[in-house]
Design a protein around this motif. Structure first.
Motif, PDB file in Angstrom:
ATOM      1  N   GLY A  52      69.454  18.834  54.591  1.00 51.84           N
ATOM      2  CA  GLY A  52      68.853  19.804  55.486  1.00 51.84           C
ATOM      3  C   GLY A  52      67.691  19.263  56.300  1.00 51.84           C
ATOM      4  N   ASP A  53      67.442  17.984  56.230  1.00 48.43           N
ATOM      5  CA  ASP A  53      66.344  17.355  56.971  1.00 48.43           C
ATOM      6  C   ASP A  53      66.857  16.955  58.356  1.00 48.43           C
ATOM      7  OD1 ASP A  53      64.518  15.516  58.099  1.00 48.43           O
ATOM      8  OD2 ASP A  53      63.870  14.846  56.124  1.00 48.43           O
ATOM      9  N   PRO A  54      66.366  17.608  59.427  1.00 44.52           N
ATOM     10  CA  PRO A  54      66.878  17.317  60.766  1.00 44.52           C
ATOM     11  C   PRO A  54      66.594  15.887  61.221  1.00 44.52           C
ATOM     12  CG  PRO A  54      65.083  18.918  60.878  1.00 44.52           C
ATOM     13  CD  PRO A  54      65.370  18.675  59.428  1.00 44.52           C
ATOM     14  N   ASP A  55      65.475  15.314  60.794  1.00 43.07           N
ATOM     15  CA  ASP A  55      65.169  13.927  61.157  1.00 43.07           C
ATOM     16  C   ASP A  55      66.168  12.972  60.499  1.00 43.07           C
ATOM     17  OD1 ASP A  55      63.678  11.754  62.300  1.00 43.07           O
ATOM     18  OD2 ASP A  55      62.747  11.456  60.330  1.00 43.07           O
ATOM     19  N   LEU A  56      66.447  13.198  59.222  1.00 46.47           N
ATOM     20  CA  LEU A  56      67.427  12.361  58.522  1.00 46.47           C
ATOM     21  C   LEU A  56      68.808  12.531  59.143  1.00 46.47           C
ATOM     22  CD1 LEU A  56      68.275  10.401  56.334  1.00 46.47           C
ATOM     23  CD2 LEU A  56      68.381  12.334  54.725  1.00 46.47           C
ATOM     24  N   LEU A  57      69.179  13.750  59.508  1.00 52.43           N
ATOM     25  CA  LEU A  57      70.472  13.995  60.150  1.00 52.43           C
ATOM     26  C   LEU A  57      70.587  13.209  61.452  1.00 52.43           C
ATOM     27  CD1 LEU A  57      73.196  15.404  60.404  1.00 52.43           C
ATOM     28  CD2 LEU A  57      71.991  17.352  61.431  1.00 52.43           C
ATOM     29  N   ARG A  58      69.535  13.207  62.283  1.00 59.01           N
ATOM     30  CA  ARG A  58      69.565  12.439  63.537  1.00 59.01           C
ATOM     31  C   ARG A  58      69.753  10.950  63.253  1.00 59.01           C
ATOM     32  NH1 ARG A  58      65.327  15.441  64.693  1.00 59.01           N
ATOM     33  NH2 ARG A  58      63.896  13.688  64.584  1.00 59.01           N
ATOM     34  N   ARG A  59      69.036  10.447  62.267  1.00 63.18           N
ATOM     35  CA  ARG A  59      69.146   9.032  61.918  1.00 63.18           C
ATOM     36  C   ARG A  59      70.559   8.696  61.428  1.00 63.18           C
ATOM     37  NH1 ARG A  59      63.468   7.101  59.165  1.00 63.18           N
ATOM     38  NH2 ARG A  59      62.102   8.251  60.569  1.00 63.18           N
TER      39      ARG A  59
END
Length: 130
Positions: free
Chosen positions: A35-42
């Protein structure tokens, strides 16, 4: 072959950078994005690279090995792909929203993909005509 390995090596370094960005953020989440949007982008920046780059490199290698494209054109394809993936990688992995990098990274990747595909098709059809 000398041209494709050059760009494969440069792109491999970028792939390692994108991989490190995912690993760096995976301090708690071991699978998925948690659920971490930064991790998802990466993750998407890394995965998107893995989805497009290998196919283009394979086509470049076939074109180089078969002599179907001049050296200058292979360098243009390789350099454009490298620029495209740097733009796209920065846009997804390093920023929250850099539309320029994402748009032009995608556009340039698609242009390289289409040109390499057309050259491969042309080479295949030309071989059938002989």
């Amino acid at each position: 072959m000398t041209i494709t390995p050059l760009y494969a090596g440069l792109l491999a370094i970028l792939f390692l950078v994108l991989s490190a960005r995912v690993i760096q953020k995976r301090n708690v989440v071991s699978l998925g994005d948690g659920g971490d949007p930064d991790l998802l982008r990466r993750i998407r920046g890394h995965a998107n690279f893995a989805e497009y780059v290998p196919l283009v490199l394979v086509m470049m290698a076939m074109l180089e090995h078969g002599g179907a494209a001049p050296a200058w054109l292979l360098h243009v394809l390789g350099a454009t792909l490298l620029l495209a993936r740097v733009l796209h990688g920065i846009a997804l992995s390093f920023t929250a929203s850099w539309k320029f990098g994402r748009f032009y990274g995608t556009l340039l990747t698609f242009i390289v993909l289409v040109v390499a595909a057309a050259l491969c098709i042309w080479r295949g059809v030309a071989a059938l005509m002989v």
